[in-house]
Design a protein around this motif. Structure first.
Motif, PDB file in Angstrom:
ATOM      1  N   ALA A 178      76.514  44.373 -24.431  1.00 28.88           N
ATOM      2  CA  ALA A 178      75.825  43.394 -23.587  1.00 28.88           C
ATOM      3  C   ALA A 178      76.829  42.429 -22.950  1.00 28.88           C
ATOM      4  CB  ALA A 178      74.797  42.629 -24.412  1.00 28.88           C
ATOM      5  N   CYS A 179      77.827  42.001 -23.725  1.00 26.19           N
ATOM      6  CA  CYS A 179      78.864  41.114 -23.184  1.00 26.19           C
ATOM      7  C   CYS A 179      79.649  41.807 -22.082  1.00 26.19           C
ATOM      8  CB  CYS A 179      79.808  40.666 -24.299  1.00 26.19           C
ATOM      9  SG  CYS A 179      79.095  39.491 -25.471  1.00 26.19           S
ATOM     10  N   LEU A 180      80.008  43.084 -22.299  1.00 31.86           N
ATOM     11  CA  LEU A 180      80.730  43.842 -21.282  1.00 31.86           C
ATOM     12  C   LEU A 180      79.875  44.008 -20.026  1.00 31.86           C
ATOM     13  CD1 LEU A 180      82.441  46.610 -23.455  1.00 31.86           C
ATOM     14  CD2 LEU A 180      83.587  44.798 -22.172  1.00 31.86           C
ATOM     15  N   GLY A 181      78.581  44.270 -20.222  1.00 33.40           N
ATOM     16  CA  GLY A 181      77.689  44.425 -19.083  1.00 33.40           C
ATOM     17  C   GLY A 181      77.569  43.138 -18.277  1.00 33.40           C
ATOM     18  N   TYR A 182      77.426  42.008 -18.987  1.00 33.02           N
ATOM     19  CA  TYR A 182      77.326  40.723 -18.284  1.00 33.02           C
ATOM     20  C   TYR A 182      78.634  40.384 -17.593  1.00 33.02           C
ATOM     21  CZ  TYR A 182      76.409  35.778 -17.440  1.00 33.02           C
ATOM     22  OH  TYR A 182      76.242  34.554 -16.846  1.00 33.02           O
ATOM     23  N   GLY A 183      79.764  40.697 -18.266  1.00 34.43           N
ATOM     24  CA  GLY A 183      81.057  40.463 -17.641  1.00 34.43           C
ATOM     25  C   GLY A 183      81.223  41.280 -16.372  1.00 34.43           C
ATOM     26  N   ALA A 184      80.783  42.541 -16.401  1.00 38.48           N
ATOM     27  CA  ALA A 184      80.855  43.388 -15.208  1.00 38.48           C
ATOM     28  C   ALA A 184      79.966  42.837 -14.098  1.00 38.48           C
ATOM     29  CB  ALA A 184      80.445  44.815 -15.561  1.00 38.48           C
TER      30      ALA A 184
END
Length: 266
Positions: A178-184
């Protein structure tokens, strides 16, 4: 692989609970002159002591306070946000912890909160996660000190099979994704400057490294196929997927020999 003895524990996923000297089961850890700590905790804790509902409630309130920090508006409340985070970390010194509740480990949520709030602040503040990780945390690590309390062997066996700890480690994987998705999403639609993109990249590296690699390392040692799969996923999220193979089949097999590149030389 699911069977282990003291001789094979380094290459097996099964736990080994070695015996202790008579009268020492659950005794506090001996002082180590190498500890970098201002104080010690739980030296007088009775063997087999367990957390009460009040202890768990205190940690739940602490975590709720941490989560609430993420709701403080930016940039108007930037000073309040930082003061609240530091104050909560300092408060944790006095929170009771007998090692049998999973809630203290959930405090790691503060890392993604600091990363994304820093990026929202913008400019050079995007790099404030470096100040938090390499200055604030080491300072409080010294002040909070060392927990010298121990569980009895019976308690260790019970905690090893407690589902609440297994569940937390498994939840880390979707949390990291989820963090990677939000960062992207921020990279594509957040209108970030090159300076802020650099801060976000470093922050994501800290999230996937400090949380992802640490938990992934633990999960890759588990007997459950699901846990090992999640461990591999976490390691791959940090571009460190090879560790799953090298660490268990290389380092643990060849440790303290010339065949192990991770063993230091005298």
């Amino acid at each position: 692989e699911a069977q282990a003895s003291v001789d094979t524990a380094c290459i097996s996923t099964a736990p080994v609970f070695a015996g202790t000297a008579a009268g020492r089961d659950g005794a506090a850890k001996s002082h180590d002159s190498g500890w970098w700590a201002f104080m010690e905790h739980n030296r007088e804790r009775p063997a087999g002591a367990k957390s009460s509902w009040a202890d768990s409630a205190a940690w739940a309130a602490f975590l709720a306070g941490m989560a609430a920090c993420g709701l403080i508006p930016t940039p108007q409340g930037w000073g309040l946000f930082n003061a609240s985070v530091v104050g909560l970390v300092f408060l944790s010194i006095w929170l009771p912890d007998h090692g049998d509740t999973v809630l203290p480990f959930c405090s790691i949520i503060i890392l993604p909160i600091v990363v994304f709030k820093s990026v929202a602040m913008g400019g050079w503040w995007s790099y404030s996660i470096l100040l938090f990780v390499f200055v604030v945390i080491p300072f409080f690590d010294y002040v909070v000190g060392v927990d010298v309390g121990n569980q009895t062997r019976e308690a260790q066996r019970e905690l090893h099979s407690a589902f609440r700890f297994e569940l937390l480690t498994l939840l880390v994987a979707p949390g990291i994704l989820a963090c990677l998705g939000y960062g992207a999403w921020l990279v594509n639609f957040g209108s970030l400057s090159c300076l802020e993109l650099g801060g976000l990249s470093i922050g994501m590296g800290i999230i996937t490294g400090v949380i992802g690699i640490v938990v992934g390392h633990e999960l890759c040692h588990k007997a459950s196929r699901l846990e090992r799969a999640f461990g591999r996923l976490l390691l791959c999220a940090a571009c460190y997927g090879h560790f799953y193979v090298e660490h268990t089949l290389g380092h643990h097999k060849d440790v303290a020999t010339d065949e192990d590149p991770a063993t230091s030389r005298y």
